[in-house]
Every structure is written in C-alpha cells, then in structure tokens.
Design a protein around this motif. Structure first.
Motif, PDB file in Angstrom:
ATOM      1  N   GLN A  71      -5.322   1.216  -2.447  1.00  0.00           N
ATOM      2  CA  GLN A  71      -3.876   1.349  -2.337  1.00  0.00           C
ATOM      3  C   GLN A  71      -3.573  -0.155  -1.474  1.00  0.00           C
ATOM      4  O   GLN A  71      -2.432  -0.472  -1.609  1.00  0.00           O
ATOM      5  N   PRO A  72      -4.304  -0.816  -0.711  1.00  0.00           N
ATOM      6  CA  PRO A  72      -3.903  -2.084  -0.333  1.00  0.00           C
ATOM      7  C   PRO A  72      -3.607  -3.018  -1.484  1.00  0.00           C
ATOM      8  O   PRO A  72      -2.866  -4.239  -1.006  1.00  0.00           O
ATOM      9  N   TYR A  73      -4.227  -2.946  -2.405  1.00  0.00           N
ATOM     10  CA  TYR A  73      -3.599  -3.963  -3.762  1.00  0.00           C
ATOM     11  C   TYR A  73      -2.845  -3.308  -4.470  1.00  0.00           C
ATOM     12  O   TYR A  73      -2.080  -4.183  -5.168  1.00  0.00           O
ATOM     13  N   ALA A  74      -2.419  -2.087  -4.202  1.00  0.00           N
ATOM     14  CA  ALA A  74      -1.259  -1.429  -5.227  1.00  0.00           C
ATOM     15  C   ALA A  74       0.074  -2.240  -4.893  1.00  0.00           C
ATOM     16  O   ALA A  74       0.669  -2.222  -6.235  1.00  0.00           O
ATOM     17  N   ALA A  75       0.354  -2.560  -3.984  1.00  0.00           N
ATOM     18  CA  ALA A  75       1.774  -3.013  -3.643  1.00  0.00           C
ATOM     19  C   ALA A  75       2.200  -4.477  -4.399  1.00  0.00           C
ATOM     20  O   ALA A  75       2.994  -4.968  -4.921  1.00  0.00           O
ATOM     21  N   ARG A  76       0.965  -5.265  -4.661  1.00  0.00           N
ATOM     22  CA  ARG A  76       0.715  -6.394  -5.071  1.00  0.00           C
ATOM     23  C   ARG A  76       0.758  -6.392  -6.653  1.00  0.00           C
ATOM     24  O   ARG A  76       1.291  -6.872  -7.484  1.00  0.00           O
ATOM     25  N   GLU A  77      -0.225  -5.482  -6.998  1.00  0.00           N
ATOM     26  CA  GLU A  77      -0.675  -5.226  -8.464  1.00  0.00           C
ATOM     27  C   GLU A  77       0.531  -4.562  -9.288  1.00  0.00           C
ATOM     28  O   GLU A  77       0.645  -4.778 -10.599  1.00  0.00           O
TER      29      GLU A  77
END
Length: 334
Positions: A124-130
């Motif tokens: 989840q912490p990476y989802a907004a970027r990827e």
C-alpha cells in the motif's frame, strides 16, 4: 408527542449517518474470470457489504468473463472509467509495475491467505506512486502455482527449449532465464494455446487447471509451491472522488488487508483443493521433488531476485520489508 420525546427524535435524526442522505450510485465491477470462478462470489460479497454499510447508497453489478474488456486491459479500464472497479493482473503487462512484481518471485510465498494480508500491508505505501492512475483498494495473491505439462519436468534443465505459458511476468522471466520460450495468453485463452501445441507447459494454480479444462491437455504436475501471482482490485479515481465523504469512508473500510484476505481466501481454498482433484484423475501424475532437485531449482532462479532488485529503488531493502511482512503473517516460504 411530549417535548422530551420530540427532543430525542430530533437528536436521533441529527445523529443518523450522513450516507443515508447520499445519492445512490451503482458501480460497474469488472472481472475477466468466468462466472463459476470462486473469486467472483467473494467480490460480490465485498460489494454487498459495501451496500449494507452505505445504507443502500452504493450498489454494484459484477461483469465477469471479459464482458467489459480483455483481461490484459483491466488496469487501463479502471483508469479510463470503462469499469468503476477492476480486477487486474499487473503481470499481464511485464515491466509496467516493477515493485508489485516482487510477489511473483519464485520460492517466496508459502500460502495465499497470510500471504495476501502481508502483501497488501507491504504494498500500500508504494501503490499511490506505482499505480497513480487508479485508486488501489487492495492487492492479493492466489495460492501458489506450479508447472503443469505434457511432459515430466523435474529439473530446471527440462525447461530449456520448452514452450511455456507463464503464470505471471515473474514466471516468464524464469522461463527465459532457463532457456524456454514464453507463450503469452490470458487465463481464458490458455487451454486453446495448449490444445493447439503452441505451448506444452503452463504455470498455473491447481484448482484453475480443472476449472479452465486444462487438465484435458496436461498430465504432469510438480507438487511444489513454485510461484504466486499478484492481483489488484482498483477503482477509477474520478469515480472514487465523486462519492460523498461518507461513501468514501465506507469504501476505505473495505480496502484493507483484512478485506484483501477475506476476498482471497475462498479462491485459496479452491486452488488448494485442486491438487487432490488432479491426483485422483486417471492418467495424471502429481509428483514431489527430491531435496537435491529443489536445491537445483532454487539455485537456478537466484538471478531473478537480483534482476528485480535492480529495477526498484533500494530494492534489497524493499524486498527485506516484504519478507518481514510475510514472516509476521506466517507466509514466508522457507
């Protein structure tokens, strides 16, 4: 009515959930799986709970079997609003989503239930970027799959020269590393490419081999949790933003690691049961590998982890975090 009862009635009205006053919306949910697939009822149950918690203001209709678009296109369908919420296999577009691809590394994930909760918690912490073009609700895994083939495979060398429909982009990279040729086909198309001899081997979870009729084509099955496949349940961003604050809160409460595991669990149980079904079918051979053979597989795929890490900022640390999450949830393959 007494003044006291009137006051109580007024307070009750003022305390009523804001969603009760919200405009009714109907979401289009898209799944490229056939209606009989066990994931579809879980997605319908997810939507039904949202309808209940929203006071009936968020309704949904599930469209299975690629009715709204091809399996390969589901990320873009969610981005473009062709579907309001879409079931995505990011591995269908190799290289586009490098971080989430960690879930496809071989011999990493032991099971889909704890593995899903761990994976969603980690990603989840990476989802907004990827995956910034969509609103990622949650990510999840299927129960680990393996190689199913027309011929018996026991060592990595047996993949050399073979034609393989991979179960994920990560598995495709493994096939290439071992000297095989990848045959790209979505799950609904897989049986056809095997029947036509375009591919001889497939990377697939167990229960789905029977569900898609692939057991009519392949006969040999390695009994080892070789790989998992990552999936994303994502919403169109504009559609999400168009909801009222109360409705968004309901959606958010259904986009959690707990809901990811709840949605993934029936499918995980179905896939796990497929092993026994295949073992009981006449003419099928489900076989284990010796410790020496497993060691040979693990050694052969080591370069895949290094290659993945090279494509991700601080890749070694990111993978270490994933392994720690998997270990906390009892889902790290040892």
């Amino acid at each position: 009515m007494s003044s006291r009862l009137a006051a109580v009635a007024l307070l009750t009205l003022l305390a009523a959930p804001a969603v009760a006053q919200d405009k009714i919306v109907t979401l289009k949910l898209s799944s490229w799986l056939p209606p009989a697939h066990p994931l579809n009822p879980a997605l319908i149950a997810w939507a039904a709970d949202i309808e209940k918690e929203s006071g009936g203001t968020i309704k949904a209709t599930l469209f299975p079997s690629e009715q709204l678009g091809k399996a390969f296109d589901h990320y873009d369908m969610a981005r473009d609003g062709i579907a309001d919420v879409a079931y995505i296999n990011p591995g269908y577009q190799p290289g586009r989503f490098p971080i989430v691809a960690a879930g496809e590394l071989p011999f990493l994930i032991a099971n889909a239930k704890g593995g899903t909760a761990a994976f969603d918690e980690w990603y989840q912490p990476y989802a907004a970027r990827e995956m910034k073009d969509v609103h990622v609700c949650f990510v999840f895994l299927n129960d680990p799959g393996t190689f199913h083939s027309r011929h018996k495979i026991v060592l990595p060398a047996n993949i050399k020269g073979d034609k393989v429909r991979p179960g994920s982009a990560g598995m495709g990279a493994m096939v290439t590393l071992l000297g095989g040729t990848n045959v790209q086909a979505s799950a609904p198309e897989a049986r056809e490419v095997l029947e036509r001899g375009v591919a001889n081997t497939i990377g697939f979870p167990w229960g789905s081999i029977v569900l898609f009729g692939i057991d009519k084509v392949v006969k040999y099955h390695i009994d080892v949790p070789l790989f998992a496949t990552t999936f994303v349940w994502a919403m169109n961003k504009d559609r999400y933003e168009s909801l009222s604050p109360g409705q968004r809160k309901v959606i958010d409460s259904h986009c959690t690691p707990e809901w990811a595991e709840k949605v993934a669990s029936p499918w995980a149980d179905f896939e796990h049961a497929g092993r026994a079904k295949l073992a009981a079918e006449p003419g099928h051979e489900v076989y284990t590998l010796t410790p020496e053979q497993i060691a040979a597989w693990r050694a052969a795929v080591v370069p895949l982890t290094a290659k993945w890490a090279s494509k991700v900022d601080n890749g070694d640390a990111v993978l270490a975090d994933l392994k720690a999450s998997l270990k906390r949830h009892g889902a790290l393959a040892e």
